[in-house]
Design an enzyme around this catalytic site. Sequence first.
Site, short mmCIF file in Angstrom:
data_model
loop_
_atom_site.label_atom_id
_atom_site.label_comp_id
_atom_site.label_asym_id
_atom_site.label_seq_id
_atom_site.Cartn_x
_atom_site.Cartn_y
_atom_site.Cartn_z
CG MET A 1 -34.30 12.78 50.55
SD MET A 1 -34.13 14.03 49.27
CE MET A 1 -32.41 14.42 49.43
CG HIS B 1 -30.06 8.28 57.44
ND1 HIS B 1 -29.10 8.14 56.47
CD2 HIS B 1 -30.77 9.39 57.10
CE1 HIS B 1 -29.23 9.10 55.58
NE2 HIS B 1 -30.23 9.87 55.93
CD GLN C 1 -35.41 17.67 49.53
OE1 GLN C 1 -36.47 17.22 49.96
NE2 GLN C 1 -34.32 17.70 50.28
CE LYS D 1 -24.65 15.77 57.24
NZ LYS D 1 -24.68 16.64 56.04
CD GLN E 1 -34.06 19.04 56.10
OE1 GLN E 1 -34.08 19.07 54.88
NE2 GLN E 1 -33.72 17.96 56.77
CB SER F 1 -22.82 13.52 54.73
OG SER F 1 -23.33 13.84 53.46
#
Length: 293
Positions: A39, A46, A70, A161, A165, A202
């Site tokens: 996102m 990432h 979401q 993490k 999901q 994060s």
Amino acid sequence: MQTFLNKKIMQIITTKSELIRQTEACHRQKKTIGFVPTMGALHQGHAALIKQAIAENSVCIVSIFVNPTQFNNPEDLQKYPRNLKKDAELLAQIGVHFVFAPTVDEMYSETDMQSVFSFDFNGLDKVMEGKMRPGHFNGVVQVVSRLFELIHPTRAYFGEKDFQQLAIIHHMVERSSMKERFENIHIIDCPIVREASGLAMSSRNERLSEQEKETAINISKILFASREWAKDMPVEQVQQRVIDTINAVESLEVEYYEIVDKTTLHTTTTFDNAIGCVTVYCGNVRLIDNIQY
Ligand code: PAF
């Protein structure tokens, strides 16, 4: 749009038709495709996934799409950091081949936006994040399944993490009624990337003040300590001790800490195949982390 920051030329694609054209060409040429859905608001966590995708495949595609379906909190959606130029610069430097950055209208019809996507999670959405954020995982499955259908990646990379999901994506691809559609897609689990302090990386860390960052370090410290406690305490006591120890730190408040089986996400009474997942408010910022026992 093309960017020349790296020796390779990275292409930014905004339409589904162009994405299909490019991915079909890759499949015709028998190229393997590594896909990393994001996102945006990219960080070193990432980057680790993307570097792995580049190393293991002939072509790497990264999607950047802040998926509205979401978010169960409209304010959270509105505040979500968006900086495509900065993200694209990082991706070009790493050596990504294609970035897919569609608009909401390109991804969803009006009907999609007005109806609730439904999926049989086999109970995986009834605990932890799913319980706290109703509908969140419907939106995740909706967008990831759509992206998989457009790209048909050889491998798709997800961070541990967001452990719940990841468990749900494995279920979608390997066990659910959708599995035939995703037969040849391998889901690659990527370990949590931590700062030197232990804090899990994060996009939300950007919202922490320097002082809050110092405080947040306690979360991973306590999780790591709990591995020691697990050597001579039962699950229930370790769980309570983690909650109490985090809550004793000023400005930290546990929303939940659950020790569950890694595959079923059911609460467990043994540490075999167990993972402890935590959500903690540090001031106003909601952070998640986990530890495998
Ligand atoms: O983990 C995320 O960033 C998102 O949930 C994902 C997988 C990109 C779907 O929007």
